[in-house]
Write a protein that holds these residues in place. Sequence first.
Motif, PDB file in Angstrom:
ATOM      1  N   ALA A  46      -1.114 -14.093   3.614  1.00 40.13           N
ATOM      2  CA  ALA A  46      -0.771 -15.096   2.604  1.00 40.13           C
ATOM      3  C   ALA A  46       0.071 -14.481   1.483  1.00 40.13           C
ATOM      4  N   ALA A  47      -0.197 -13.203   1.122  1.00 41.79           N
ATOM      5  CA  ALA A  47       0.563 -12.527   0.065  1.00 41.79           C
ATOM      6  C   ALA A  47       2.021 -12.318   0.470  1.00 41.79           C
ATOM      7  N   VAL A  48       2.241 -11.917   1.720  1.00 42.60           N
ATOM      8  CA  VAL A  48       3.612 -11.772   2.222  1.00 42.60           C
ATOM      9  C   VAL A  48       4.317 -13.136   2.197  1.00 42.60           C
ATOM     10  N   SER A  53       8.342 -16.383  -0.321  1.00 40.02           N
ATOM     11  CA  SER A  53       8.763 -17.708  -0.786  1.00 40.02           C
ATOM     12  C   SER A  53       9.787 -17.588  -1.909  1.00 40.02           C
ATOM     13  N   PHE A  54       9.617 -16.589  -2.781  1.00 40.65           N
ATOM     14  CA  PHE A  54      10.611 -16.336  -3.823  1.00 40.65           C
ATOM     15  C   PHE A  54      11.899 -15.797  -3.214  1.00 40.65           C
ATOM     16  N   LEU A 126      -1.679  -8.975  -4.595  1.00 43.73           N
ATOM     17  CA  LEU A 126      -1.100  -8.273  -3.450  1.00 43.73           C
ATOM     18  C   LEU A 126       0.406  -8.520  -3.341  1.00 43.73           C
ATOM     19  N   ALA A 127       0.845  -9.727  -3.718  1.00 39.85           N
ATOM     20  CA  ALA A 127       2.248 -10.130  -3.529  1.00 39.85           C
ATOM     21  C   ALA A 127       3.203  -9.448  -4.497  1.00 39.85           C
ATOM     22  N   PRO A 186       0.912   7.989   4.200  1.00 37.94           N
ATOM     23  CA  PRO A 186      -0.248   7.234   3.701  1.00 37.94           C
ATOM     24  C   PRO A 186      -0.206   5.780   4.184  1.00 37.94           C
ATOM     25  N   GLN A 187      -1.365   5.154   4.309  1.00 36.27           N
ATOM     26  CA  GLN A 187      -1.427   3.737   4.682  1.00 36.27           C
ATOM     27  C   GLN A 187      -1.049   2.905   3.460  1.00 36.27           C
ATOM     28  N   MET A 188       0.089   2.208   3.540  1.00 35.63           N
ATOM     29  CA  MET A 188       0.633   1.514   2.372  1.00 35.63           C
ATOM     30  C   MET A 188       0.478  -0.004   2.439  1.00 35.63           C
ATOM     31  N   GLY A 189      -0.035  -0.534   3.549  1.00 35.78           N
ATOM     32  CA  GLY A 189      -0.228  -1.977   3.657  1.00 35.78           C
ATOM     33  C   GLY A 189       1.075  -2.735   3.548  1.00 35.78           C
ATOM     34  N   ILE A 190       1.043  -3.835   2.808  1.00 38.04           N
ATOM     35  CA  ILE A 190       2.243  -4.690   2.769  1.00 38.04           C
ATOM     36  C   ILE A 190       3.387  -4.060   1.967  1.00 38.04           C
ATOM     37  N   VAL A 191       3.092  -3.088   1.097  1.00 41.04           N
ATOM     38  CA  VAL A 191       4.159  -2.355   0.407  1.00 41.04           C
ATOM     39  C   VAL A 191       4.977  -1.557   1.430  1.00 41.04           C
TER      40      VAL A 191
END
Length: 456
Positions: A46-48, A53-54, A126-127, A186-191
């Motif tokens: 949902a954060a992505v 959306s922007f 998160l976004a 490193p595990q950076m997730g959505i970044v």
Amino acid sequence: MLYQYTKEFRYNLELAAPVMMGMLGHTLVALVDNIMVGQLGTAELAAVSLGNSFMFIAMSLGIGFSTAITPLVAEADAENNFRNGKSAFKHGLFLCTTLGVVLFLMILLAKPLMYLMKQPIEVVELAIPYLDLVAFSLIPLIIFQALKQFSDGLSMTRYPMYATLVANVVNVVLNYILIFGKLGFPQMGIVGAAIGTLASRFIMVVFLWIFLKKKEKSKGYVTHIKIFVLENKMIKKIIELGFPSSLQMFFEVAIFTAAIWLSGILGKNPQAANQIALNLSSMTFMVAMGLSVAAMVRVGNQKGLQKFEDLRRIAISIFLLSFIIATIFALIFIICNEMLPMIYLDVDDTQNLVDNTEVISIAAKLLIIAALFQISDAIQVTVLGALRGLQDVKIPTVITFIAYWVIGFPISYHLGLHTEYKSSGIWIGLLAGLTASALLLCLRFNKLTNGLIRKG
């Protein structure tokens, strides 16, 4: 009678296929991004969606503006007017670069709006770091679009595809390494997904520039450019074509963005389901976009040659081809509506089983509605491409505004937030807007081309 249209199918596909492949490449990377991010959880997905959306709004303005370059270059190419073609490219490149910087700064200023949009707070937090990096990628993306639209105008549609495919491979590899922390990173997730996107967009620009400098047909256009020696006449001409075109794309993208925000008001699971359905619909839309570029180029060529009967026949052949392909996609969405959403989520994750089951259920319903608007969406975008080839942009801009924001959005808002339809209601509004746009744009094209044939 039918043969006069179907005989154009092969050439239309040859011209459109590289554009489709390039655009599908972008969307497939988005698909891979979403699948990877979906493994982290529905909040991350949902954060992505919220961050993008922007981006979609800014990209619509930049990409829409860049389409002004294609018909001008196509017309100059048909007339063998090198000077006009180079001028259109140079001024278009300058304006697109400037616009890319402006849009990047606007997104940075708009970030605080996330807290005012009634979105889930965990999703917003998160976004924001994701958006910081992805926003900067707008600058190389819109420069790439200027190069791409120029290349399309010369009917050199393969080279943007090659550049896109190379960049997409880099994006997927970097995403995998950085999202999950592979090979010692490193595990950076959505970044990590944002870094992959940023790197790939710079690579696209470099590769396409190298291709265009090496090819005989385009070499003269892209070398020895005095980028800051500008003519007011050409700047004005590109802005007159580009600004309405950017608004057309903005009005359509903005209503899909509004669907993301409305879904966010309903909760993180409806927003994640919306992202899945939107991503799948985007993939099929890219095929129609490829045909739209083919329509823009071929109509621009015929306009330069003043062959208006051939212009109309060729355009209708593209509309017919688009209709056939869209119908096939619609059937796939209907048959596989429950199966496709499962690609995005870990269905064996017992910890998130309730959330994942709800997301899949909502997305399956949205895909049925998406199946219905496949045809409307394909027709409206290909007709819009033909009208841009005719350099008719002002009336279509009014049409798209009425279709999406006078007809579509009020239906989405009312059905989505004030009835039991919820997410499905939001997408029924999208269906209404796209259908209205397709009908009105067809009427505009019919009137315009019949008028040109009578005068000719």
